[in-house]
Enzyme design. Structure first.
Site, PDB file in Angstrom:
ATOM      1  N   ASP A  53       0.847  -1.191   0.000  1.00 34.98           N
ATOM      2  CA  ASP A  53       0.000   0.000   0.000  1.00 34.98           C
ATOM      3  C   ASP A  53       0.879   1.237   0.000  1.00 34.98           C
ATOM      4  O   ASP A  53       2.005   1.211   0.528  1.00 34.98           O
ATOM      5  CB  ASP A  53      -0.911   0.024   1.229  1.00 34.98           C
ATOM      6  CG  ASP A  53      -1.947  -1.088   1.203  1.00 34.98           C
ATOM      7  OD1 ASP A  53      -2.411  -1.439   0.104  1.00 34.98           O
ATOM      8  OD2 ASP A  53      -2.285  -1.613   2.283  1.00 34.98           O
ATOM      9  N   ASP A 109      -7.182  -1.291  -4.408  1.00 32.95           N
ATOM     10  CA  ASP A 109      -8.222  -0.948  -3.432  1.00 32.95           C
ATOM     11  C   ASP A 109      -9.160   0.117  -4.000  1.00 32.95           C
ATOM     12  O   ASP A 109     -10.380   0.052  -3.823  1.00 32.95           O
ATOM     13  CB  ASP A 109      -7.598  -0.405  -2.145  1.00 32.95           C
ATOM     14  CG  ASP A 109      -6.711  -1.426  -1.439  1.00 32.95           C
ATOM     15  OD1 ASP A 109      -6.964  -2.633  -1.605  1.00 32.95           O
ATOM     16  OD2 ASP A 109      -5.786  -1.013  -0.734  1.00 32.95           O
TER      17      ASP A 109
END
Length: 201
Positions: free
Chosen positions: A132, A166
């Site tokens: 991420d 995401d």
């Protein structure tokens, strides 16, 4: 008919490719915890890894990692089948593209969790961590002293750190929810009665 499949699956493939390019760049050019600010303190790349779900949520332990990875694989198979079904039955194009986004997001994170541990030599197959990097703490401050439970504690909006995969999932789900009436509109077909074609004298 083949053209109907090209756009959604090509879109999904491009998102997965771009997601992986960003993740590989981050791994090669940043250390865990490093930050690159592009919107001052309100927008940055912050390299993190998590063994869990979207936006840093986790399932604990090695079994949690394996369970989540296997669940992702099953989910991708189901979403892929659903996308083919929607295309075959000529559902709304917007719905098809949103499902393609969700498929791309799920596939993007599967690559990390299935292969990254082996590729980067830190975990066995199916036990990799998801990379991420996007972090947007748009509002920061402290809760007032009079507020119960969170008195004087720091608050940050938006706290989660996420990746392109995401984002694709979130956009797809949100737009489907907002456009339910349009995407799932049922056209009423008038049933012809036996006497409908009779001309009265």
């Amino acid at each position: 008919m083949k053209a109907a499949y090209t756009k959604p699956f090509l879109t999904a493939a491009l998102i997965v490719l771009l997601d992986q390019i960003i993740k590989i760049w981050v791994r090669k050019n940043m250390l865990l915890g490093d930050e690159i600010h592009f919107l001052g303190d309100r927008g940055m790349l912050r390299y993190t890894e998590n063994p869990g779900m979207a936006f840093g949520m986790e399932l604990g332990g090695e079994m949690g990692k394996l369970t989540l990875t296997l669940f992702r694989i099953v989910a991708v198979c189901g979403i892929g089948y659903g996308l083919v079904y929607l295309i075959k039955h000529k559902y709304h194009r917007g719905l098809i593209m949103m499902v393609a986004l969700i498929l791309a997001g799920a596939m993007g994170n599967i690559v990390d969790s299935v292969f990254y541990g082996v590729i980067y030599n830190y975990a066995p197959l199916f036990h990799g961590s998801v990379v991420d990097m996007f972090y947007f703490p748009l509002l920061t401050g402290h809760f007032p002293a009079w507020m119960p439970f969170w008195s004087r504690e720091e608050f940050i909006f938006f706290r989660p750190i996420f990746n392109l995969a995401d984002s694709a999932i979130s956009v797809g789900v949100i737009l489907i929810l907002f456009n339910q009436k349009r995407y799932f509109k049922h056209e009423e077909v008038e049933e012809s009665s036996p006497n409908s074609e009779m001309v009265e004298d």
